[in-house]
Design a protein around this motif. Structure first.
Motif, PDB file in Angstrom:
ATOM      1  N   GLU A 302      17.206   1.589   2.922  1.00 25.70           N
ATOM      2  CA  GLU A 302      17.426   0.297   3.583  1.00 25.70           C
ATOM      3  C   GLU A 302      18.501   0.348   4.676  1.00 25.70           C
ATOM      4  O   GLU A 302      18.433  -0.424   5.629  1.00 25.70           O
ATOM      5  N   THR A 303      19.491   1.215   4.552  1.00 25.37           N
ATOM      6  CA  THR A 303      20.513   1.249   5.613  1.00 25.37           C
ATOM      7  C   THR A 303      19.904   1.643   6.964  1.00 25.37           C
ATOM      8  O   THR A 303      20.138   0.958   7.962  1.00 25.37           O
ATOM      9  N   PRO A 304      19.096   2.710   7.028  1.00 22.50           N
ATOM     10  CA  PRO A 304      18.517   3.029   8.336  1.00 22.50           C
ATOM     11  C   PRO A 304      17.579   1.930   8.828  1.00 22.50           C
ATOM     12  O   PRO A 304      17.524   1.653  10.030  1.00 22.50           O
ATOM     13  N   LYS A 305      16.871   1.302   7.878  1.00 21.26           N
ATOM     14  CA  LYS A 305      15.978   0.207   8.289  1.00 21.26           C
ATOM     15  C   LYS A 305      16.794  -0.910   8.952  1.00 21.26           C
ATOM     16  O   LYS A 305      16.436  -1.404  10.022  1.00 21.26           O
ATOM     17  N   LEU A 306      17.902  -1.247   8.321  1.00 22.72           N
ATOM     18  CA  LEU A 306      18.750  -2.333   8.827  1.00 22.72           C
ATOM     19  C   LEU A 306      19.355  -1.966  10.185  1.00 22.72           C
ATOM     20  O   LEU A 306      19.441  -2.817  11.089  1.00 22.72           O
ATOM     21  N   LEU A 307      19.769  -0.730  10.331  1.00 20.11           N
ATOM     22  CA  LEU A 307      20.310  -0.311  11.630  1.00 20.11           C
ATOM     23  C   LEU A 307      19.247  -0.454  12.707  1.00 20.11           C
ATOM     24  O   LEU A 307      19.504  -0.981  13.800  1.00 20.11           O
ATOM     25  N   MET A 308      18.037  -0.008  12.389  1.00 21.69           N
ATOM     26  CA  MET A 308      16.971  -0.080  13.401  1.00 21.69           C
ATOM     27  C   MET A 308      16.643  -1.534  13.742  1.00 21.69           C
ATOM     28  O   MET A 308      16.461  -1.877  14.903  1.00 21.69           O
ATOM     29  N   LEU A 309      16.601  -2.384  12.716  1.00 27.29           N
ATOM     30  CA  LEU A 309      16.322  -3.807  12.981  1.00 27.29           C
ATOM     31  C   LEU A 309      17.432  -4.419  13.841  1.00 27.29           C
ATOM     32  O   LEU A 309      17.221  -5.421  14.522  1.00 27.29           O
ATOM     33  N   SER A 310      18.603  -3.797  13.822  1.00 27.27           N
ATOM     34  CA  SER A 310      19.743  -4.314  14.585  1.00 27.27           C
ATOM     35  C   SER A 310      19.850  -3.669  15.963  1.00 27.27           C
ATOM     36  O   SER A 310      20.814  -3.899  16.687  1.00 27.27           O
ATOM     37  N   GLY A 311      18.894  -2.813  16.299  1.00 27.01           N
ATOM     38  CA  GLY A 311      18.899  -2.214  17.637  1.00 27.01           C
ATOM     39  C   GLY A 311      19.545  -0.842  17.700  1.00 27.01           C
ATOM     40  O   GLY A 311      19.808  -0.330  18.785  1.00 27.01           O
ATOM     41  N   ILE A 312      19.802  -0.236  16.546  1.00 23.46           N
ATOM     42  CA  ILE A 312      20.421   1.099  16.528  1.00 23.46           C
ATOM     43  C   ILE A 312      19.415   2.072  15.918  1.00 23.46           C
ATOM     44  O   ILE A 312      19.090   1.974  14.722  1.00 23.46           O
ATOM     45  N   GLY A 313      18.926   2.974  16.744  1.00 22.79           N
ATOM     46  CA  GLY A 313      17.908   3.904  16.267  1.00 22.79           C
ATOM     47  C   GLY A 313      17.275   4.616  17.443  1.00 22.79           C
ATOM     48  O   GLY A 313      17.726   4.462  18.580  1.00 22.79           O
ATOM     49  N   PRO A 314      16.217   5.397  17.172  1.00 20.17           N
ATOM     50  CA  PRO A 314      15.550   6.103  18.275  1.00 20.17           C
ATOM     51  C   PRO A 314      14.974   5.094  19.264  1.00 20.17           C
ATOM     52  O   PRO A 314      14.149   4.244  18.891  1.00 20.17           O
ATOM     53  N   ALA A 315      15.387   5.194  20.534  1.00 17.36           N
ATOM     54  CA  ALA A 315      15.042   4.171  21.531  1.00 17.36           C
ATOM     55  C   ALA A 315      13.525   3.959  21.634  1.00 17.36           C
ATOM     56  O   ALA A 315      13.051   2.809  21.632  1.00 17.36           O
ATOM     57  N   HIS A 317      11.187   4.434  19.506  1.00 16.70           N
ATOM     58  CA  HIS A 317      10.641   3.796  18.309  1.00 16.70           C
ATOM     59  C   HIS A 317      10.980   2.297  18.295  1.00 16.70           C
ATOM     60  O   HIS A 317      10.125   1.457  18.003  1.00 16.70           O
ATOM     61  N   LEU A 318      12.224   1.961  18.643  1.00 18.81           N
ATOM     62  CA  LEU A 318      12.613   0.549  18.652  1.00 18.81           C
ATOM     63  C   LEU A 318      11.810  -0.209  19.706  1.00 18.81           C
ATOM     64  O   LEU A 318      11.354  -1.335  19.467  1.00 18.81           O
ATOM     65  N   SER A 319      11.635   0.419  20.852  1.00 16.90           N
ATOM     66  CA  SER A 319      10.887  -0.256  21.923  1.00 16.90           C
ATOM     67  C   SER A 319       9.464  -0.551  21.472  1.00 16.90           C
ATOM     68  O   SER A 319       8.908  -1.611  21.785  1.00 16.90           O
ATOM     69  N   ARG A 320       8.898   0.384  20.724  1.00 16.38           N
ATOM     70  CA  ARG A 320       7.533   0.162  20.241  1.00 16.38           C
ATOM     71  C   ARG A 320       7.447  -1.114  19.393  1.00 16.38           C
ATOM     72  O   ARG A 320       6.449  -1.797  19.352  1.00 16.38           O
ATOM     73  N   HIS A 321       8.544  -1.406  18.697  1.00 18.62           N
ATOM     74  CA  HIS A 321       8.554  -2.631  17.871  1.00 18.62           C
ATOM     75  C   HIS A 321       9.217  -3.806  18.594  1.00 18.62           C
ATOM     76  O   HIS A 321       9.589  -4.795  17.966  1.00 18.62           O
ATOM     77  N   LYS A 322       9.423  -3.634  19.899  1.00 18.41           N
ATOM     78  CA  LYS A 322      10.004  -4.704  20.739  1.00 18.41           C
ATOM     79  C   LYS A 322      11.396  -5.131  20.252  1.00 18.41           C
ATOM     80  O   LYS A 322      11.751  -6.310  20.218  1.00 18.41           O
ATOM     81  N   ILE A 323      12.161  -4.148  19.823  1.00 24.46           N
ATOM     82  CA  ILE A 323      13.546  -4.410  19.406  1.00 24.46           C
ATOM     83  C   ILE A 323      14.462  -3.920  20.534  1.00 24.46           C
ATOM     84  O   ILE A 323      14.306  -2.788  21.009  1.00 24.46           O
ATOM     85  N   ASP A 324      15.374  -4.780  20.977  1.00 27.45           N
ATOM     86  CA  ASP A 324      16.291  -4.381  22.057  1.00 27.45           C
ATOM     87  C   ASP A 324      17.165  -3.220  21.595  1.00 27.45           C
ATOM     88  O   ASP A 324      17.763  -3.277  20.508  1.00 27.45           O
ATOM     89  N   VAL A 325      17.262  -2.223  22.427  1.00 27.77           N
ATOM     90  CA  VAL A 325      18.014  -1.024  22.040  1.00 27.77           C
ATOM     91  C   VAL A 325      19.501  -1.195  22.374  1.00 27.77           C
ATOM     92  O   VAL A 325      19.872  -1.429  23.513  1.00 27.77           O
ATOM     93  N   ILE A 326      20.319  -1.072  21.340  1.00 27.62           N
ATOM     94  CA  ILE A 326      21.770  -1.130  21.545  1.00 27.62           C
ATOM     95  C   ILE A 326      22.343   0.280  21.576  1.00 27.62           C
ATOM     96  O   ILE A 326      23.195   0.607  22.396  1.00 27.62           O
ATOM     97  N   ALA A 327      21.892   1.127  20.678  1.00 27.60           N
ATOM     98  CA  ALA A 327      22.367   2.515  20.671  1.00 27.60           C
ATOM     99  C   ALA A 327      21.205   3.414  20.292  1.00 27.60           C
ATOM    100  O   ALA A 327      20.541   3.189  19.274  1.00 27.60           O
ATOM    101  N   ASP A 328      20.987   4.431  21.120  1.00 29.01           N
ATOM    102  CA  ASP A 328      19.886   5.376  20.881  1.00 29.01           C
ATOM    103  C   ASP A 328      20.413   6.498  19.976  1.00 29.01           C
ATOM    104  O   ASP A 328      21.041   7.441  20.462  1.00 29.01           O
ATOM    105  N   LEU A 329      20.206   6.361  18.690  1.00 26.90           N
ATOM    106  CA  LEU A 329      20.724   7.349  17.727  1.00 26.90           C
ATOM    107  C   LEU A 329      19.594   7.784  16.787  1.00 26.90           C
ATOM    108  O   LEU A 329      18.673   7.000  16.523  1.00 26.90           O
ATOM    109  N   PRO A 330      19.687   9.007  16.243  1.00 30.68           N
ATOM    110  CA  PRO A 330      18.568   9.523  15.421  1.00 30.68           C
ATOM    111  C   PRO A 330      18.533   8.951  14.005  1.00 30.68           C
ATOM    112  O   PRO A 330      18.473   9.688  13.008  1.00 30.68           O
ATOM    113  N   VAL A 331      18.567   7.644  13.921  1.00 28.14           N
ATOM    114  CA  VAL A 331      18.517   6.971  12.619  1.00 28.14           C
ATOM    115  C   VAL A 331      17.156   7.245  11.964  1.00 28.14           C
ATOM    116  O   VAL A 331      16.130   7.155  12.625  1.00 28.14           O
ATOM    117  N   GLY A 332      17.180   7.576  10.684  1.00 29.25           N
ATOM    118  CA  GLY A 332      15.927   7.793   9.941  1.00 29.25           C
ATOM    119  C   GLY A 332      15.458   9.235   9.953  1.00 29.25           C
ATOM    120  O   GLY A 332      14.580   9.608   9.177  1.00 29.25           O
TER     121      GLY A 332
END
Ligand SMILES: Cc1cc2nc3c(=O)[nH]c(=O)nc-3n(C[C@H](O)[C@H](O)[C@H](O)COP(=O)(O)OP(=O)(O)OC[C@H]3O[C@@H](n4cnc5c(N)ncnc54)[C@H](O)[C@@H]3O)c2cc1C
Length: 621
Positions: A302-315, A317-332
């Motif tokens: 759940e922690t990586p899921k929450l980070l990604m939902l918050s805009g922190i994760g592979p850019a 991947h987040l863009s694919r889910h229409k989540i604004d990217v705050i930090a492009d990090l290798p979450v997950g």
């Protein structure tokens, strides 16, 4: 006759299932009735702002919250998606029965390509605690720290690692007073087992015949060795970290615990600073602000899921889910897990109390547990462990866990559905063993080379993520696990084990009949069919200094984001040479100090505006 023969199984199962359903019902009513449940101050409202917000009251989160609240100066909110536990959670032997209930997140992985072939849909079942105490409430309680070399690789100094292991531990077993390696005042009780079958002693003797000495593996320096495990327990009763939280915080008036509340998002100001969280509770969504820090302790899934939902994760991947990217990090990425196998691999011609002969003792067992904190109900399942360096080198590569039982022992009622054993595997391999005395020495691959990953299924916070551990994708993993099976074979052939009539289960694994039994090819096939999680996923928010391959720094703060920390199993860069809970407790102690010290050092008080994130959002007050 059948009913009589398996009366004990039905007795335990039906009685427990009945009591359990009643507990579920009562707790559901209590949870619904008590809108806000606090520890300390019995307010009827959540504050708008706390010094610290901890997300998840699991193994790590509850301990972190207790430590942050300990000095009584700071206000701490702990938000937990699950509800309050029942006393059933305290009975060690019942823990498998909590799987597939509302206390369990009940994850399943993607179908595995070259593993889990004997599991329904080739999907591994991943239980995780959804309850105060988190997975420390449904784990098997084995306290095994790993090896110093594991933490060398993380870049954590040995003296610090030992200090924090000791800080978390309250040793009340046979190592009490041995303070060089064991803690005396920590928040987690660690003790000896109150009950074991005679197989435990026989296993230790068998290991001795093979020149594996009995040692305290928790000194973390040993060469190969075995021991009767220590467990997180007090007087035969499970000790989970929600107890630790209350114990450490000791009536801290500013510690608030909010169960049945799902954090949906971390709020981040200007892309650089966390200032609060969005919480879904009783159908509404509200915001609570954090003055000093938001700590994510929601676990490896759940922690990586929450980070990604918050805009922190592979850019991408987040863009694919229409989540604004705050930090492009290798979450997950970097997902890894201990893989195991070997259930019911040993047949005995001697009866142990984990079989139908327990029938006459069952009422006595209940008395032993409830009146004296003793007896079979205090048994965590595993009664001996060993760490082995089968490929040579400094570090153990295989752990063995000894069980005086197997999957067939409960006649398919609990473990089979919990593990998702396929119909074919059950009917051809396990069902014929029902009523026979079996035992299991589970070989655990301590340092898998296979790596998996975890990704969002959607941008909906209530959807489970997509989990792909890619079990046994690396050929070396097969080699190491096979050497574990060869070790089991040697152990079975010792005089000690032969004394119990031990033999390797000769039934071929369905799907592997074409290979000569006991050949390397047979065992590879066996491993790829009976591929089981040892329930230790880690690594999805890996700690490191390079943001291209890590998510948090050595201060456990998310790269590039102020006031946002991750403290749970997800930060482990690699798996320890032991079970993961003790390491998580150590991380929690160290993490709590890091967060507290960051506040002291900066002396800052964040001036944060109260902001509603979206029009439908209401502040929780
Ligand atoms: C069946 C089983 C047996 C095990 N046996 C052992 C063992 O014998 N020995 C051992 O060392 N280890 C064992 N483990 C592993 C060990 O228990 C875990 O590694 C450890 O508990 C993980 O701790 P954690 O703090 O990272 O996560 P958890 O303890 O899982 O805590 C995460 C918490 O966060 C909550 N949460 C998640 N998302 C949200 C959200 N969005 N909002 C609010 N709350 C949220 C969860 O409900 C949970 O309470 C076992 C695990 C399992 C499943």
């Amino acid at each position: 006759m059948f009913v009589l023969k398996y009366y004990w199984i039905l007795y335990i199962y039906c009685t427990s299932a009945g009591i359990f359903s009643l507990f579920l019902f009562i707790h559901k009513q209590c949870d619904d009735a008590a809108e806000w449940v606090f520890y300390g101050e019995f307010d009827s409202a959540v504050q708008k702002e706390y010094d610290f917000i901890v997300v998840g009251a699991g193994s790590a989160g509850a301990l972190v919250a207790g430590r942050l609240a300990e000095d009584k100066k700071h206000s701490v909110l702990v938000v937990e998606a699950g509800g309050r536990p029942s006393t059933l959670h305290d009975i060690p032997v019942t823990s498998p029965m909590l799987q597939l209930t509302p206390y369990d997140w009940q994850y399943v992985t993607l179908p595995q390509e070259t593993a889990c072939l004997g599991i329904t849909n080739r999907e591994s079942r991943w239980p995780r605690g959804k309850v105060l105490g988190g997975t420390s409430r449904l784990n098997y309680m084995i306290y095994l720290r790993g090896h110093f070399t594991d933490y060398d690789d993380w870049g954590w100094p040995r003296d610090e690692v030992l200090y924090y292991f000791k800080k978390s531990e309250h040793q009340i077993g046979r190592f009490e007073g041995k303070t060089d390696y064991h803690g005396a005042n920590g928040g987690v009780y660690v003790s000896d087992m109150k009950y074991r079958t005679r197989l435990a002693k026989v296993f230790l003797e068998a290991a001795k015949e093979l020149h594996y000495p009995e040692v305290d593996l928790n000194e973390m320096t040993s060469s190969p060795g075995v021991m009767e495990p220590q467990i997180t327990s007090q007087n035969g009763v499970r000790w989970s970290t929600d107890y630790s939280m209350y114990h450490i915080a000791n009536d801290a008036p500013k510690l608030h615990v909010l169960p049945n509340s799902l954090v949906e998002k971390v709020l981040i100001k200007d892309g650089v600073e966390a200032y609060g969280v969005l919480i879904r509770r009783s159908g509404g969504v509200g915001m609570v602000r954090a003055k000093h820090a938001v700590v994510l302790s929601a676990g490896t899934v759940e922690t990586p899921k929450l980070l990604m939902l918050s805009g922190i994760g592979p850019a991408h991947h987040l863009s694919r889910h229409k989540i604004d990217v705050i930090a492009d990090l290798p979450v997950g990425s970097n997902l890894q897990d201990h893989v195991t196998t070997g259930l019911d691999l040993i047949l005995l011609n001697t009866s142990l109390p984990f079989n139908e002969n327990t029938i006459l003792a069952t009422p006595i067992l209940s008395y032993d547990y409830f009146a004296k904190g003793q007896g079979l109900l205090t048994h965590p399942g595993c009664e001996a462990v060993g760490l082995f360096h089968l490929s040579g080198g400094d570090r153990p590569d295989v752990e063995l866990m000894l069980l005086p039982a197997g999957l067939s022992t409960d006649a398919g009622t609990v473990l089979r559905p919990a593990m998702g054993i396929s119909d074919k595997l059950w009917s051809h391999y396990f069902a014929p063993l029902v009523g026979r005395q079996v035992a299991s020495m589970l070989p655990k691959l301590l340092h898998p080379k296979s790596r998996g990953c975890l990704r969002l299924r959607s941008a909906n916070p209530e959807d489970p993520p997509i989990i792909n551990p890619r079990y046994l994708a690396h050929p070396d993993d097969i080699k190491t696990l096979t050497s574990g099976i060869r070790l089991i074979e040697k152990l079975i052939n010792t005089a000690a084990m032969r004394g119990l009539g031990a033999e390797l289960n000769p039934t071929p694994m369905p799907g592997c009949e074409k290979f000569a039994f006991n050949s390397d090819q047979y065992w590879e096939c066996y491993l790829r069919h009976l591929t089981l999680t040892a329930y230790h996923p880690v690594g999805t928010c890996r700690m490191g200094s390079d943001p291209t391959d890590s998510v948090v720094g050595h201060d456990l703060r998310v790269h590039g984001i102020q006031n946002l920390y991750v403290i749970d199993a997800s930060i482990m860069p690699s798996l320890p040479s032991g079970n993961t809970n003790a390491a998580v407790l150590m991380i929690a102690e160290k993490g709590a100090d890091i967060v507290r010290n960051a506040v002291h050092t900066s002396g800052q008080v964040c001036q944060l505006m109260e902001t509603f994130i979206r029009p439908t959002t209401t502040a929780m007050s």
